[in-house]
Design a protein around this motif. Sequence first.
Motif, mmCIF file in Angstrom:
data_model
loop_
_atom_site.group_PDB
_atom_site.id
_atom_site.type_symbol
_atom_site.label_atom_id
_atom_site.label_comp_id
_atom_site.label_asym_id
_atom_site.label_seq_id
_atom_site.Cartn_x
_atom_site.Cartn_y
_atom_site.Cartn_z
ATOM 1 N N LEU A 1 0.824 -1.210 0.000
ATOM 2 C CA LEU A 1 0.000 0.000 0.000
ATOM 3 C C LEU A 1 0.860 1.264 0.000
ATOM 4 C CD1 LEU A 1 -2.813 -1.067 2.505
ATOM 5 C CD2 LEU A 1 -2.988 -0.839 0.010
ATOM 6 N N ILE A 2 1.982 1.220 0.704
ATOM 7 C CA ILE A 2 2.910 2.364 0.687
ATOM 8 C C ILE A 2 3.434 2.580 -0.722
ATOM 9 C CG2 ILE A 2 5.179 3.179 1.432
ATOM 10 C CD1 ILE A 2 4.612 1.860 4.148
ATOM 11 N N GLY A 3 3.890 1.495 -1.362
ATOM 12 C CA GLY A 3 4.394 1.620 -2.730
ATOM 13 C C GLY A 3 3.328 2.068 -3.703
ATOM 14 N N ARG A 4 2.095 1.576 -3.541
ATOM 15 C CA ARG A 4 1.020 1.885 -4.471
ATOM 16 C C ARG A 4 0.503 3.322 -4.311
ATOM 17 N NH1 ARG A 4 -2.529 -1.392 -7.177
ATOM 18 N NH2 ARG A 4 -0.547 -2.406 -7.732
ATOM 19 N N HIS A 5 0.351 3.782 -3.063
ATOM 20 C CA HIS A 5 -0.322 5.063 -2.833
ATOM 21 C C HIS A 5 0.624 6.220 -2.525
ATOM 22 C CE1 HIS A 5 -4.272 3.240 -3.080
ATOM 23 N NE2 HIS A 5 -3.890 2.304 -2.229
ATOM 24 N N GLY B 1 3.925 6.114 -3.615
ATOM 25 C CA GLY B 1 4.669 6.213 -4.867
ATOM 26 C C GLY B 1 6.172 6.296 -4.741
ATOM 27 N N GLN B 2 6.793 6.561 -5.880
ATOM 28 C CA GLN B 2 8.251 6.518 -6.000
ATOM 29 C C GLN B 2 8.977 7.532 -5.129
ATOM 30 O OE1 GLN B 2 9.742 5.939 -9.959
ATOM 31 N NE2 GLN B 2 11.630 7.084 -9.547
ATOM 32 N N PRO B 3 8.486 8.776 -4.980
ATOM 33 C CA PRO B 3 9.224 9.733 -4.134
ATOM 34 C C PRO B 3 9.435 9.215 -2.710
ATOM 35 C CG PRO B 3 7.602 10.885 -5.454
ATOM 36 C CD PRO B 3 7.335 9.429 -5.648
ATOM 37 N N PHE B 4 8.373 8.645 -2.137
ATOM 38 C CA PHE B 4 8.484 8.129 -0.766
ATOM 39 C C PHE B 4 9.409 6.922 -0.717
ATOM 40 C CE2 PHE B 4 7.321 5.430 2.759
ATOM 41 C CZ PHE B 4 7.144 6.324 3.800
ATOM 42 N N VAL B 5 9.203 5.963 -1.629
ATOM 43 C CA VAL B 5 10.021 4.750 -1.646
ATOM 44 C C VAL B 5 11.481 5.082 -1.907
ATOM 45 C CG1 VAL B 5 10.426 2.552 -2.821
ATOM 46 C CG2 VAL B 5 8.084 3.301 -2.356
ATOM 47 N N ALA B 6 11.731 6.018 -2.824
ATOM 48 C CA ALA B 6 13.103 6.415 -3.152
ATOM 49 C C ALA B 6 13.801 7.034 -1.936
ATOM 50 C CB ALA B 6 13.105 7.399 -4.314
ATOM 51 N N LYS B 7 13.051 7.778 -1.145
ATOM 52 C CA LYS B 7 13.641 8.477 -0.002
ATOM 53 C C LYS B 7 13.903 7.535 1.167
ATOM 54 C CE LYS B 7 12.924 12.461 3.060
ATOM 55 N NZ LYS B 7 12.034 13.600 3.395
ATOM 56 N N GLY C 1 3.863 -3.054 -5.299
ATOM 57 C CA GLY C 1 2.980 -1.904 -5.155
ATOM 58 C C GLY C 1 3.334 -0.773 -6.097
ATOM 59 N N LEU C 2 4.627 -0.626 -6.334
ATOM 60 C CA LEU C 2 5.106 0.495 -7.136
ATOM 61 C C LEU C 2 5.092 0.208 -8.630
ATOM 62 C CD1 LEU C 2 6.360 3.350 -6.821
ATOM 63 C CD2 LEU C 2 8.600 2.241 -6.787
ATOM 64 N N VAL D 1 -1.401 -4.953 -10.356
ATOM 65 C CA VAL D 1 -2.205 -6.005 -9.747
ATOM 66 C C VAL D 1 -3.142 -5.403 -8.697
ATOM 67 C CG1 VAL D 1 -0.475 -6.495 -7.962
ATOM 68 C CG2 VAL D 1 -2.111 -8.263 -8.640
ATOM 69 N N SER D 2 -4.350 -5.953 -8.599
ATOM 70 C CA SER D 2 -5.323 -5.436 -7.633
ATOM 71 C C SER D 2 -4.920 -5.824 -6.215
ATOM 72 C CB SER D 2 -6.725 -5.980 -7.934
ATOM 73 O OG SER D 2 -6.796 -7.363 -7.650
ATOM 74 N N PHE D 3 -5.408 -5.065 -5.260
ATOM 75 C CA PHE D 3 -5.088 -5.308 -3.853
ATOM 76 C C PHE D 3 -5.580 -6.690 -3.419
ATOM 77 C CE2 PHE D 3 -6.411 -5.138 0.628
ATOM 78 C CZ PHE D 3 -5.196 -4.903 1.227
ATOM 79 N N ARG D 4 -6.776 -7.070 -3.837
ATOM 80 C CA ARG D 4 -7.343 -8.363 -3.441
ATOM 81 C C ARG D 4 -6.515 -9.526 -3.981
ATOM 82 N NH1 ARG D 4 -13.429 -9.658 -5.143
ATOM 83 N NH2 ARG D 4 -12.441 -9.520 -7.192
ATOM 84 N N VAL D 5 -6.151 -9.469 -5.257
ATOM 85 C CA VAL D 5 -5.336 -10.524 -5.863
ATOM 86 C C VAL D 5 -3.975 -10.586 -5.189
ATOM 87 C CG1 VAL D 5 -4.134 -11.220 -7.978
ATOM 88 C CG2 VAL D 5 -6.523 -10.490 -8.080
ATOM 89 N N TYR D 6 -3.374 -9.425 -4.967
ATOM 90 C CA TYR D 6 -2.060 -9.365 -4.320
ATOM 91 C C TYR D 6 -2.099 -10.000 -2.934
ATOM 92 C CZ TYR D 6 1.750 -7.408 -1.561
ATOM 93 O OH TYR D 6 2.817 -7.274 -0.717
ATOM 94 N N THR D 7 -3.110 -9.647 -2.145
ATOM 95 C CA THR D 7 -3.193 -10.135 -0.772
ATOM 96 C C THR D 7 -3.371 -11.651 -0.727
ATOM 97 O OG1 THR D 7 -4.150 -8.033 -0.035
ATOM 98 C CG2 THR D 7 -4.418 -9.926 1.421
ATOM 99 N N LEU D 8 -4.279 -12.180 -1.542
ATOM 100 C CA LEU D 8 -4.520 -13.621 -1.552
ATOM 101 C C LEU D 8 -3.279 -14.381 -2.035
ATOM 102 C CD1 LEU D 8 -6.409 -15.984 -1.142
ATOM 103 C CD2 LEU D 8 -7.299 -15.628 -3.459
ATOM 104 N N ALA D 9 -2.650 -13.907 -3.106
ATOM 105 C CA ALA D 9 -1.447 -14.557 -3.626
ATOM 106 C C ALA D 9 -0.316 -14.498 -2.606
ATOM 107 C CB ALA D 9 -1.014 -13.897 -4.937
#
Length: 215
Positions: free
Chosen positions: A97-101, A103-109, A149-150, A154-162
């Motif tokens: 969720l952090i990577g998805r919402h 985004g790259q600026p936060f993950v990069a930092k 996430g980044l 893939v959807s959140f539901r599919v990601y979580t189940l997988a």
Amino acid sequence: MRSKLTQKIILGVWVVLLGIVVYLLLTNISNEVLHTVAEENPLLGGILFALIMFSTTVVAPLTSLPLVPIVAMFLGPFTTGLACFVGWTLGAVVAFLIGRHLGQPFVAKYIGMEKIKKYEKYIPPETSFMLIVVLRMCVPVDLLSYALGLLSTVSFRVYTLATMIGILWFSFAFAYGGVALMNRDYVLLASIGVASVLILGFSWFYIRRKLISSK
């Protein structure tokens, strides 16, 4: 981007804390206390360990794997495996969720894009359910979660189940394998080892096949 010095400081602090915990766990006094706590309130012990697994997944690239066999001796392999499963799953979901919402600026930092980019070749934009399952079986939980996430759609539901399916085996394999090692139960240890090698081999073969077919 987080500086290399900062990364080394964080890693150094974590190694020291981990060393202190392992030392305390190995002392006789701590053994007696932990046995008492584990017998009187195994649920609390499981929740605390799940929180440790959760935190080390979100705060990549820390690891709590060395604690698994030691904790399993006190809480039991099933409770420890369940705690690993819950902690890793929740940590993976939060990292995704952090990577998805954010985004790259936060993950990069806070994580560093150079760590994420090494997983880019394994993650096509339309990542399939099965690919996530097998990636979970042979790639560390933490950084892969941010990368999915980044970089994927893939959807959140599919990601979580997988993720839950992919994490399940090794959550319990590490716990039961750790206890088997401590107790010198080499038959059980060998059985878990052989099964794990077969799972890893299948996962790696599937990933290579998907990568070749996507070119």
